[in-house]
Design a protein around this motif. Structure first.
Motif, PDB file in Angstrom:
ATOM      1  N   LEU A 174       0.855  -1.179   0.000  1.00  0.00           N
ATOM      2  CA  LEU A 174       0.000   0.000   0.000  1.00  0.00           C
ATOM      3  C   LEU A 174       0.891   1.228   0.000  1.00  0.00           C
ATOM      4  N   LEU A 175       0.587   2.192  -0.859  1.00  0.00           N
ATOM      5  CA  LEU A 175       1.357   3.430  -0.936  1.00  0.00           C
ATOM      6  C   LEU A 175       0.454   4.592  -0.545  1.00  0.00           C
ATOM      7  N   GLY A 176       0.939   5.429   0.365  1.00  0.00           N
ATOM      8  CA  GLY A 176       0.156   6.576   0.817  1.00  0.00           C
ATOM      9  C   GLY A 176       1.022   7.796   1.039  1.00  0.00           C
ATOM     10  N   ASN A 177       0.386   8.958   1.138  1.00  0.00           N
ATOM     11  CA  ASN A 177       1.088  10.224   1.369  1.00  0.00           C
ATOM     12  C   ASN A 177       0.440  10.979   2.519  1.00  0.00           C
ATOM     13  N   TYR A 178       1.265  11.713   3.244  1.00  0.00           N
ATOM     14  CA  TYR A 178       0.760  12.544   4.337  1.00  0.00           C
ATOM     15  C   TYR A 178       1.515  13.865   4.374  1.00  0.00           C
ATOM     16  N   SER A 179       0.761  14.963   4.386  1.00  0.00           N
ATOM     17  CA  SER A 179       1.340  16.296   4.540  1.00  0.00           C
ATOM     18  C   SER A 179       0.957  16.838   5.911  1.00  0.00           C
ATOM     19  N   PHE A 180       1.849  17.607   6.498  1.00  0.00           N
ATOM     20  CA  PHE A 180       1.548  18.208   7.797  1.00  0.00           C
ATOM     21  C   PHE A 180       0.428  19.235   7.694  1.00  0.00           C
ATOM     22  N   PHE A 181       0.022  19.580   6.459  1.00  0.00           N
ATOM     23  CA  PHE A 181      -1.095  20.494   6.244  1.00  0.00           C
ATOM     24  C   PHE A 181      -2.388  19.747   5.904  1.00  0.00           C
ATOM     25  N   ASP A 182      -2.377  18.424   5.987  1.00  0.00           N
ATOM     26  CA  ASP A 182      -3.567  17.649   5.634  1.00  0.00           C
ATOM     27  C   ASP A 182      -4.720  17.904   6.602  1.00  0.00           C
ATOM     28  N   SER A 183      -5.932  17.880   6.048  1.00  0.00           N
ATOM     29  CA  SER A 183      -7.143  18.005   6.865  1.00  0.00           C
ATOM     30  C   SER A 183      -8.050  16.789   6.705  1.00  0.00           C
ATOM     31  N   GLN A 184      -7.727  15.934   5.717  1.00  0.00           N
ATOM     32  CA  GLN A 184      -8.513  14.732   5.451  1.00  0.00           C
ATOM     33  C   GLN A 184      -7.708  13.489   5.818  1.00  0.00           C
ATOM     34  N   LEU A 203       3.420  17.348  -6.531  1.00  0.00           N
ATOM     35  CA  LEU A 203       3.932  17.384  -5.161  1.00  0.00           C
ATOM     36  C   LEU A 203       3.648  18.720  -4.491  1.00  0.00           C
ATOM     37  N   TRP A 204       3.800  19.808  -5.254  1.00  0.00           N
ATOM     38  CA  TRP A 204       3.547  21.139  -4.701  1.00  0.00           C
ATOM     39  C   TRP A 204       2.091  21.278  -4.250  1.00  0.00           C
ATOM     40  N   HIS A 205       1.157  20.803  -5.079  1.00  0.00           N
ATOM     41  CA  HIS A 205      -0.265  20.873  -4.718  1.00  0.00           C
ATOM     42  C   HIS A 205      -0.583  19.942  -3.549  1.00  0.00           C
ATOM     43  N   ARG A 206       0.012  18.746  -3.568  1.00  0.00           N
ATOM     44  CA  ARG A 206      -0.259  17.783  -2.479  1.00  0.00           C
ATOM     45  C   ARG A 206       0.369  18.232  -1.181  1.00  0.00           C
ATOM     46  N   LEU A 207       1.518  18.870  -1.240  1.00  0.00           N
ATOM     47  CA  LEU A 207       2.205  19.356  -0.049  1.00  0.00           C
ATOM     48  C   LEU A 207       1.318  20.318   0.745  1.00  0.00           C
ATOM     49  N   LYS A 208       0.484  21.085   0.045  1.00  0.00           N
ATOM     50  CA  LYS A 208      -0.365  22.097   0.698  1.00  0.00           C
ATOM     51  C   LYS A 208      -1.575  21.496   1.411  1.00  0.00           C
ATOM     52  N   GLY A 209      -1.716  20.164   1.316  1.00  0.00           N
ATOM     53  CA  GLY A 209      -2.777  19.501   2.051  1.00  0.00           C
ATOM     54  C   GLY A 209      -3.806  18.848   1.140  1.00  0.00           C
ATOM     55  N   ASN A 210      -4.534  17.852   1.701  1.00  0.00           N
ATOM     56  CA  ASN A 210      -5.540  17.173   0.887  1.00  0.00           C
ATOM     57  C   ASN A 210      -6.947  17.753   1.118  1.00  0.00           C
TER      58      ASN A 210
END
Length: 332
Positions: A220-230, A325-332
């Motif tokens: 399983l591959l996943g991503n997490y940003s410190f700006f995520d809200s979801q 990456l730039w868009h994902r970095l800003k949060g989901n």
């Protein structure tokens, strides 16, 4: 790390060891020493793909190499430089050599610092290129370079570069731990049974983190940003290890599996098998994309041995990934 970062680190270490006595020459030789361990990349021109991967960040990135070759380079430099201390030059080369693999140990690829023991250190807390690590370090190095060799300001600037870069490296370890706990909590919340988790920062930053999660039959591959809200979501990629069949007994295949530490999948397309190295993720954040950063075609030669050939990358994929990456970095 990238060549520029290793040059900066080597120069700063050279300055710390011998700058007060020889001035900018300490930075120069430190910078040169900081690049020498990476000469192992030339192995790819003289051997097969798998052997070159095994050699990379091996002997030249070890304490043994630093101990053996620092006196040799120290002796060579002491023969023609005005400052003749063999001991001091050897000490400069030793510290510039050994700090190179210590820094590389924090990246995804890692290093065989304790070669010849079969142990690769890979803390995976910083990407191979990280501007937040390199740029402040470079600025302080340039400031130090502009000062006279005996001034306190020169030592202050160089020390600040070393302290700030090292502090940032320590902070990335903390960020990795936080990201790991987020992935772990998401898996528990979603009742996903897993065998192992492997986390790493995404390119050029330590805000967006990626995880490979091993389950019984898939990764399983996943991503997490410190700006995520979801909540974190995971995409599943079947292992397909059984597609290797009898090729699993081939020595090159065994070595490649060892190099990837088991983090790989197999794809089959038009009767051709492809080996995907999961440690460096995908060239796209699009769900279910099979465009892995390191993908190898498997061919069998006349003698029955497996030949690995790396699939070429498209520069357009890299540019697209940076945008994603730039868009994902800003949060989901």
């Amino acid at each position: 790390m990238d060549s520029l970062t290793q040059i900066v680190l080597g120069a700063a270490v050279g300055e710390a060891v011998l700058g007060k006595k020889v001035g900018n020459k300490a930075m120069l030789y430190g910078a040169i020493a900081g690049t020498i361990p990476d000469f192992d990349v030339f192995a790819s021109h003289f051997t097969d793909t798998v052997s070159a991967l095994a050699i990379h960040r091996g002997f030249t990135h070890s304490i043994v190499f630093s101990v053996l070759f620092a006196p040799l380079f120290g002796w060579l430099v002491s023969r023609y430089e005005t400052y003749k201390s063999f001991k001091d030059w050897s000490w400069l080369f030793f510290w510039s050599f050994v700090t190179h693999p210590i820094l590389d140990a924090h990246t995804t690829w890692g290093t065989q610092l304790f070669w010849p023991f079969d142990l690769r250190l890979a803390f995976k807390n910083i990407f191979v290129i990280d501007p937040l690590y390199t740029i402040p370090f470079l600025v302080f190095l340039i400031l130090a370079m502009r000062q006279k060799r005996t001034t306190a300001k020169r030592r202050f600037y160089n020390s600040m570069g070393l302290i700030i870069s090292t502090t940032y490296l320590a902070i990335t370890l903390l960020l990795k731990w936080v990201a790991y706990t987020k992935f772990e909590a998401a898996l528990d919340t979603q009742n996903i049974a897993y065998l192992d988790i492997d986390t790493r920062p995404s390119p050029l930053n330590t805000i967006l983190w990626s995880a490979n999660v091993q389950t019984e039959n898939a990764y399983l591959l996943g991503n997490y940003s410190f700006f995520d809200s979801q909540p974190i979501t995971f995409d599943s990629y079947p292992k397909n290890h059984e597609l290797l069949g009898d090729l699993i007994e081939d020595e090159s295949v065994k070595r490649m599996i060892a190099i990837t530490e088991g983090w790989y999948t197999i794809n089959k397309k038009e009767d051709t098998l492809y080996f995907n190295d999961l440690r460096f993720g995908l060239l796209s954040l699009t769900p279910k994309a099979e465009n892995f950063v390191f993908k190898f075609r498997l061919d069998v030669d006349a003698s029955g041995h497996v030949i690995f050939t790396e699939e070429p990358k498209d520069n357009r994929d890299a540019k697209k990934l940076l945008t994603e990456l730039w868009h994902r970095l800003k949060g989901n």
